[in-house]
Design a protein around this motif. Sequence first.
Motif, short mmCIF file in Angstrom:
data_model
loop_
_atom_site.label_atom_id
_atom_site.label_comp_id
_atom_site.label_asym_id
_atom_site.label_seq_id
_atom_site.Cartn_x
_atom_site.Cartn_y
_atom_site.Cartn_z
N LYS A 11 7.96 22.78 -60.48
CA LYS A 11 6.82 22.26 -59.74
C LYS A 11 6.60 23.10 -58.49
O LYS A 11 7.51 23.26 -57.67
N GLU A 12 5.39 23.67 -58.39
CA GLU A 12 5.05 24.43 -57.20
C GLU A 12 4.98 23.48 -56.00
O GLU A 12 4.35 22.43 -56.07
N VAL A 14 7.01 35.80 -62.00
CA VAL A 14 7.20 34.58 -61.22
C VAL A 14 5.84 34.07 -60.75
O VAL A 14 5.02 34.86 -60.25
N PHE A 15 5.60 32.79 -60.92
CA PHE A 15 4.31 32.21 -60.53
C PHE A 15 4.52 31.09 -59.51
O PHE A 15 5.42 30.28 -59.68
N GLY A 22 6.78 27.54 -59.48
CA GLY A 22 6.58 26.45 -60.43
C GLY A 22 6.75 26.89 -61.87
O GLY A 22 6.89 26.06 -62.78
N LYS A 23 6.77 28.22 -62.08
CA LYS A 23 6.91 28.73 -63.44
C LYS A 23 7.45 30.15 -63.38
O LYS A 23 7.06 30.93 -62.51
N VAL A 24 8.36 30.47 -64.27
CA VAL A 24 8.82 31.85 -64.44
C VAL A 24 8.86 32.18 -65.93
O VAL A 24 9.11 31.30 -66.77
#
Length: 416
Positions: free
Chosen positions: A227-228, A273-274, A283-285
């Motif tokens: 979760k960002e 990486v996001f 929040g996402k890789v």
Amino acid sequence: MAAPAANMKINGDRLWDSLMEMAKIGPGVAGGNNRQTLTDADGEGRKLFQKWCEEAGCTMGVDSMGNMFARREGTDPDALPVYVGSHLDTQPTGGKYDGVLGVLAGLELVRSLNDMNVKTKHPIVITNWTNEEGTRFAPAMLSSGVFAGVLEEDWAKDRVDAEGKRFGDELKRIGWEGDEPVGARKMHAMFEYHIEQGPILEAEDKLIGVVTHGQGLSWTQVTVTGKESHTGSTPMPMRKNAGLGMAKMLQLVDEIAWSHAPDAVGAAGHIDVFPNSRNVIPGKVVFTVDFRSPDLDTITDMENRFAEGAKKIAEEMGLGVELEKVGGFDPVKFDENCVAAVRNAAERLGYSHRDIISGAGHDACWINKVAPTAMIMCPCVDGLSHNEAEEISKEWATAGADVLMHAVVETAEIVE
């Protein structure tokens, strides 16, 4: 079959001059080469290679994937040829020797046999395989894969580069789409000579690597979702940090590879990486795990242990995880008779040698599926390759080419 005399050697100066002349085509910005497949520079390099082969008395054939085959006739028109070669294409920031050494050493052994007036029963064919690097059109070893029946030709020709240009269109554009059906040729055997692309031979002061196996490869793309949230205002217990989850999974990759030392390896080279912002918890890789080993059971074990461990890490951290197998090939065991010919040649010539496993993929790995195949390696400085600073010595190049000639000539059978 009769072994060549120990004093039969190639012309090392001529081989080196050929390497330096080819390196003038598609020069890099830092002393190496940028001669990517199906570029104008690739077309120019092919023309020079064809000119040299024809001057050496060879006839050139080209198949519909652009693979080049320069044939030196044998005394028996019905005997299957012994093939020798590698690739002329390079990385965007490639060296002067990766692949090119194997092609031009094949040319040099033919030139040297002509100088010595040595005839062989089997024809000898020097090969330049198209798009071994895979840097412009993925995957690597594309055209040898089509030749071996592993990849479909129509699929291969539909591959596109970063600008959307099709492989098939670019092959036609530079004028190297032949009319010969891919894979129609039958081989008595094939030998590929290559720089090691690793540090082992130089570190152990060995001139020759007798390649017994090629490592298998497994690529798994991993997507971790969390979760960002703000890095400053999100309490530690309330974070769902996908980046931290990836870090723990990468530690697991390393532990798994070490557990199968010394031959197995593992790492992640491609990582996204996001949102990749300084003050946002990821929040996402998305990353790709690369496992390699010469043993298929070992690869399977590494895959399974990683999948189990990654899911456990994600569960403990409240993260989501998805795993997708996105590439790979089984380990290769090269032909015992061809490997023995290489080892015997090194011993006959008095060159220091050791058995070695290829950590990289090569055209020989695919050709091994359709013909008896082996590889020879020479050292490279600091094991550096896919880099413009890639370097070898004339002595290393010459010794490996001598071994190549002996192995090829013994297999092709000298005619007294």
